[in-house]
Design an enzyme around this catalytic site. Structure first.
Site, short mmCIF file in Angstrom:
data_model
loop_
_atom_site.label_atom_id
_atom_site.label_comp_id
_atom_site.label_asym_id
_atom_site.label_seq_id
_atom_site.Cartn_x
_atom_site.Cartn_y
_atom_site.Cartn_z
CG ASP A 1 -2.17 0.76 1.12
OD1 ASP A 1 -2.29 1.54 0.16
OD2 ASP A 1 -3.06 0.60 1.98
CG ASP B 1 -9.61 2.35 -0.25
OD1 ASP B 1 -9.22 1.19 -0.47
OD2 ASP B 1 -8.94 3.19 0.37
C1 DGJ Z 1 -5.84 1.97 1.92
C2 DGJ Z 1 -6.22 0.80 1.08
O1 DGJ Z 1 -6.75 1.24 -0.13
C3 DGJ Z 1 -7.21 -0.08 1.84
O2 DGJ Z 1 -7.62 -1.14 1.04
C4 DGJ Z 1 -6.57 -0.55 3.11
O3 DGJ Z 1 -5.53 -1.41 2.82
C5 DGJ Z 1 -6.10 0.64 3.93
N1 DGJ Z 1 -5.27 1.51 3.17
C6 DGJ Z 1 -5.35 0.17 5.15
O4 DGJ Z 1 -4.84 1.21 5.87
#
Ligand code: DGJ
Length: 694
Positions: A445, A515
């Site tokens: 990430d 997300d």
């Molecule tokens: C952002 C990501 O897009 C999410 O899927 C998740 O992994 C969060 N970060 C975790 O902090």
């Protein structure tokens, strides 16, 4: 195939041709399009229109240097150590190395050598272009601007398509007609970002099945820039490569620089053919080797279910349920390490949290493996919370400017990956995790853009190189990991879809598109992503309702059908699911496993889009098999029946179509021209229809 005819070079794909050559001191573009007889190609003389409109600005140059009477956007701009700021390039011949055509230039006086490289991937009709610089002298040379390629097209008034996205709003497409002036698509954030994506689509009135489309993508994951210019001289230029914003590359004596590859294409068969070429090219050529031919597993991801509140026993419970519904991989997202109970703490401290995992991570991994699933873990290597142990030990490890406060975003700072010790540290952290635990999947990430982008370790003349060096460092770490841990699967995530590009797909197996897991929004996000990127690389989860972003409740079957159009994952809290939800999940995951080869390796056809139509329908075709997904968001005026004309089938083959609890047999020509009538009854109704050649 490369053909050399006196002063004209021709690169040929299965259907397309690209022609250019040196003429009267300039490397001139001649043609990009469907094949013609190459013996007909010729150069044309171009005259100045006036003292204000020189032939330099009118000519279609393959790679325009800045200098002389040129005022259009240059493809390259350099500064020599004595202050001279223009380039006077001389053609120095060409080389053919395997299937790469290399055109060599040198400056008339200064010791710089430039290679323009061309490689046609014939089977895919995709032309790769990239540029190499070499300093042949004893003094530094500063590259202030360097695109990967320049493309010159006839006329103005092209429609340009890209996205105007943001977090949770990735993939919002726009289409704009450019009659004059310049349009810029870019990132200045350090990574690809959510706002624009590094591709261009240019057409004059194309649709899914018809019309000319020029397109291109960039194999780069840092600050990019695409500039489209409708010139006063009846042409449109496209330049694509490094963003020149805050960019300067110091080329030391005898050093070289390779500008990332651009991939270009042309079709006269509309967007659908463009996507087909890009998807198969990405699957076969771009994606990393290890898992190229395998299908992506169905995964469970803990993020939406438990957020930072990760507890071993609860994850085990989730794992058992995930296995029960058919998941093949169990991924623990954020929250497993350090003091990570919120986004304000723990980043950088990559040891397992003892309170959450009293018997270590092994307890969970062993159970996951015992159940017959693989295990995956989330990590955000490039970042640190200022209150972490790592930052306290190494405050000098983040990007910073002298005499400036550090700006946090999501309570975190960006690690300086131009420092060798940081790169090695991150490699060792990841290598340690992969060596000590049976981890088969990493979700990598990156949750903030850069600020105070200074690297105090670098010379003052090298500060503007950090954007490029950072992106390259990420790839280097991943490459080292892949070499050591064969078969590892890696997902790229950057606050959702902030790192979706061909650069990342060269090293990572897949990406998280957004997300935003609301199934209705996702239809559009996925449709948009699918213009360029293959379904196999796009992770899609089924999550809980009301959705945390939209507040909307959508039936679970609809949510499944949307997520089944990519690499399926489950992101809901299974500990709260009802029996009905479990039963449906089992059925749908089983069905997905039967059709995933069609979705992941097949050809995509966009049949209807809720951006224009009442319903949304996408079809995937793989050899003699096909699957159609159809959706309706809102019931209107009592209409239930919709005609859908299928695509991608062979006219004279017979197909069996299973839908609405019935099976029909029809010829391909019938299904394409008359279509099938499907029922979509009520808000958020959906159908999955299987079509097989008999
Ligand atoms: C952002 C990501 O897009 C999410 O899927 C998740 O992994 C969060 N970060 C975790 O902090």
């Amino acid at each position: 195939m490369i053909k050399v005819l006196n002063d004209i070079f021709v690169l040929e794909g299965k259907n397309i041709q690209y022609a250019f050559g040196p003429y009267k001191g300039l490397l001139r573009h001649i043609y990009f399009g469907n094949k013609v007889d190459e013996r007909d190609f010729q150069h044309f003389d171009i005259e100045d229109i006036s003292s204000n409109d020189s032939a330099y600005d009118i000519a279609w140059e393959e790679y325009t240097p800045w200098g002389g009477l040129r005022y259009k956007e240059p493809a390259v701009k350099v500064r020599f150590s004595d202050g001279t700021r223009d380039l006077v390039l001389e053609y120095y011949g060409f080389l053919i190395e395997e299937d790469i055509l290399r055109i060599r230039f040198r400056d008339k006086f200064y010791p710089i050598e430039i290679f323009l490289n061309y490689k046609m991937y014939e089977e895919y009709d995709i032309l790769a272009r990239w540029v190499e610089f070499k300093n042949l002298g004893k003094e530094d040379i500063f590259i202030e601007k360097a695109y990967s390629c320049e493309l010159n097209l006839e006329g103005t008034g092209y429609y340009i398509t890209n996205v105007l996205g943001y977090w949770a709003g990735e993939g919002r497409r726009f289409k704009e007609k450019l009659e004059g002036g310049k349009l810029i698509l870019e990132s200045r954030k350090g990574n690809t970002g959510h706002n624009n994506n590094p591709y261009f689509i240019l057409d004059i009135g194309a649709d899914e099945d018809r019309g000319e489309v020029y397109f291109g993508t960039l194999e780069y994951s840092g600050n990019f820039k695409i500039l489209v210019e409708a010139t006063p001289y009846y042409s449109t230029r496209v330049l694509m490569g490094f963003n020149d914003f805050d960019f300067e590359y110091r080329l030391k004596p005898s050093e070289g620089l390779i500008v990332p590859k651009a991939y270009l294409g042309y079709t006269d068969k509309g967007y659908s053919d463009m996507s087909k070429r890009l998807h198969s090219f990405a699957r076969d050529i771009i994606l990393p080797g290890d898992l190229k031919n395998s299908l992506r597993p169905v995964l469970f991801n803990s993020w939406e279910a438990t957020l930072f509140d990760v507890k071993c026993h609860e994850q085990i419970e989730l794992a058992r349920k995930a296995k029960d519904i058919g998941c093949e991989l169990f991924v623990v997202d954020d929250g497993w390490f350090g003091e990570r109970n919120s986004d304000a703490v723990g980043l950088g401290d990559w040891e397992v949290n003892k309170e959450k995992f009293p018997k270590g991570l092994e307890e969970l991994i062993d159970e996951v493996n015992r159940l017959g699933m693989e295990f995956g873990l989330w990590i955000e290597p490039e970042m640190v919370n200022p209150n972490s142990k790592l930052y306290k030990e190494h405050p000098e490890w983040v990007y910073r400017f002298n005499n400036r406060e550090l700006t946090t975003a999501r309570n975190q700072l960006v690690l300086n990956l131009t420092l060798k010790e940081v790169k090695d540290y991150l490699f060792n952290v990841l290598d340690g995790l992969l060596t000590n635990y049976n981890i088969k999947y990493i979700k990598w990430d990156m949750n903030r853009p850069f600020s105070e982008a200074g690297a105090l370790n670098l010379d003052i003349k090298e500060q503007k190189m950090i954007w490029f060096l950072h992106s390259r460092a990420v790839f280097e770490i991943v490459e080292r990991l892949r070499n050591k841990h064969k078969g590892i699967e890696i997902e790229a995530c950057a606050s959702g879809g902030g790192r979706v590009d061909f650069g990342i797909l060269n090293y990572f197996d897949e990406f998280w598109a957004s997300d935003n897991t609301d199934a209705l929004d996702r239809l559009l996000i996925q449709e948009s992503v699918g213009y360029i990127y293959p379904a196999k690389a796009m992770r899609c989860w089924v999550t809980d309702c009301p959705n945390f972003i939209s507040g909307r409740t959508i039936p679970i079957e609809f949510r499944f059908h949307v997520a089944m159009m990519g690499a399926l994952g489950i992101g809901g809290n299974l500990n709260k699911w009802s029996k009905e939800e479990f039963d449906l999940a089992k059925k749908k995951i089983k069905q997905y496993k039967e059709i995933r080869h069609i979705v992941q390796h097949g050809e995509l056809f966009r049949i209807k889009s809720i951006t224009k139509d009442e319903i949304h329908a996408l079809q995937y075709v793989y050899k003699g098999e096909s699957v159609l997904f159809a959706f309706k968001a809102h019931q209107r005026f009592g209409r239930k029946s919709y005609k859908v004309k299928l695509k991608g089938l062979k006219d004279n083959k017979i197909y069996e179509v299973k839908y609405d609890d019935k099976i029909i047999r029809k010829g391909g020509a019938y299904l394409k021209n008359l279509g099938i009538d499907i029922i979509l009854d009520g808000d958020f109704s959906s159908q999955l229809i299987i079509i097989k050649e008999v």
